[in-house]
Motif scaffolding. Structure first.
Motif: not given
Length: 300
Positions: A161-179
């Motif tokens: 769970x920790x790794x998933x949360x950490x990855x999501x905290x930094x992975x959303x940036x690229x998705x946000x910029x694309x949208x």
């Protein structure tokens, strides 16, 4: 009543051309990209292997069933050899794929859940809303993700769970910029203006018109977030604060294999190759998908 000229023009156009949709051209562009197709095939094979691992592996990945043959080299009996604790290495590599892909897909899904609404808000409203969201993006962009992951992992003790949360905290940036970029391009279109003129609320327009029409960058952002999450998981597991043993993790196996690499090469080579091939295949597939869904290439 059709004129003779219209009839001739109708006959001059192939019947299949009338039925071609944007999805047809996207599929044609994707299939033409051999690297993307190859990456997709490898990714499908890895996913199927991870799902159906018990059907074609010898033992449980944590079972020390071959202690008398510890550190055995690859052979017909042990395809990838045996590790230092007497566990079949091929079994652990396959189950390691299950761990990496699960974390990759879960983290990518959370990244999309965070990135879509923030990107849509920034793109549609602009102004102060866009400014605030862009400053948040800059903050996450300048902070090294691995260092932040190490700090959070050390505090929480690591784990799935920790790794998933950490990855999501930094992975959303690229998705946000694309949208955000897609929504900014769409908000000036006639159908959005018409919805505004009819009194539709901003939330209705975003939910029913903008996000559905931004599905292409969302899909691309999701796919490209997967290898980033897998690399972060492998890095944390390599450093000892990722997935706890005896659960197999490629990063964890690479860490152990480094101690044996000069004498028992298979301990380091196979998990490294598995991670590299998976990340490369996912990246190639994501890049090919991005090019195929690019609206500027329509009709090619």
């Amino acid at each position: 009543m059709t004129t003779e000229l219209e009839t001739v023009a109708e006959l001059a156009v192939p019947a299949t051309a009338k039925q071609r949709s944007p999805a047809y051209f996207a599929w044609r562009r994707f299939v033409a990209n051999k690297a993307a197709v190859g990456g997709g095939v490898i990714l499908v094979i890895l996913i199927l292997a991870a799902i159906f691992a018990p059907l074609f592996t010898k033992t449980d990945p944590a079972t020390q069933a071959f202690l008398t043959q510890s550190l055995a080299f690859p052979s017909a009996e042990f395809w990838f050899g045996v590790d230092d604790l007497g566990r079949d290495f091929f079994t652990r590599i396959v189950y390691g794929a299950r761990v990496s892909l699960t974390i990759g897909f879960a983290a990518a899904a959370f990244s999309v859940v965070i990135g879509i609404p923030l990107g849509a808000l920034a793109g549609y409203f602009g102004g102060r809303t866009d400014w605030v969201i862009m400053r948040i993006i800059e903050l996450f962009s300048v902070v090294p993700s691995l260092l932040a992951a190490l700090l959070l992992g050390a505090i929480t003790g690591g784990g799935f769970l920790t790794i998933i949360v950490i990855s999501a905290l930094f992975g959303w940036v690229n998705v946000c910029l694309l949208v955000r970029a897609q929504v900014k391009a769409l908000r000036e279109k006639e159908f959005i203006r018409a919805a505004q003129a009819l009194g539709a609320s901003p939330w209705y327009i975003i939910r029913r018109h903008l996000i559905p029409n931004a599905i292409s960058p969302i899909i691309v952002g999701f796919v490209l977030a997967i290898p980033l999450a897998m690399m972060l998981e492998a890095s944390l597991s390599f450093l000892g604060i990722g997935v706890p043993p005896p659960t197999p993790s490629w990063g964890q196996m690479i860490n152990v294999g480094m101690n044996f690499m000069f004498f028992y090469w298979h301990m380091a080579v196979f998990p490294t190759a598995a991670l590299a091939i998976t990340v490369l295949a996912t990246t190639l597939f994501g890049d090919g998908l991005r090019d195929a869904l690019d609206p500027t290439l329509k009709g090619r």
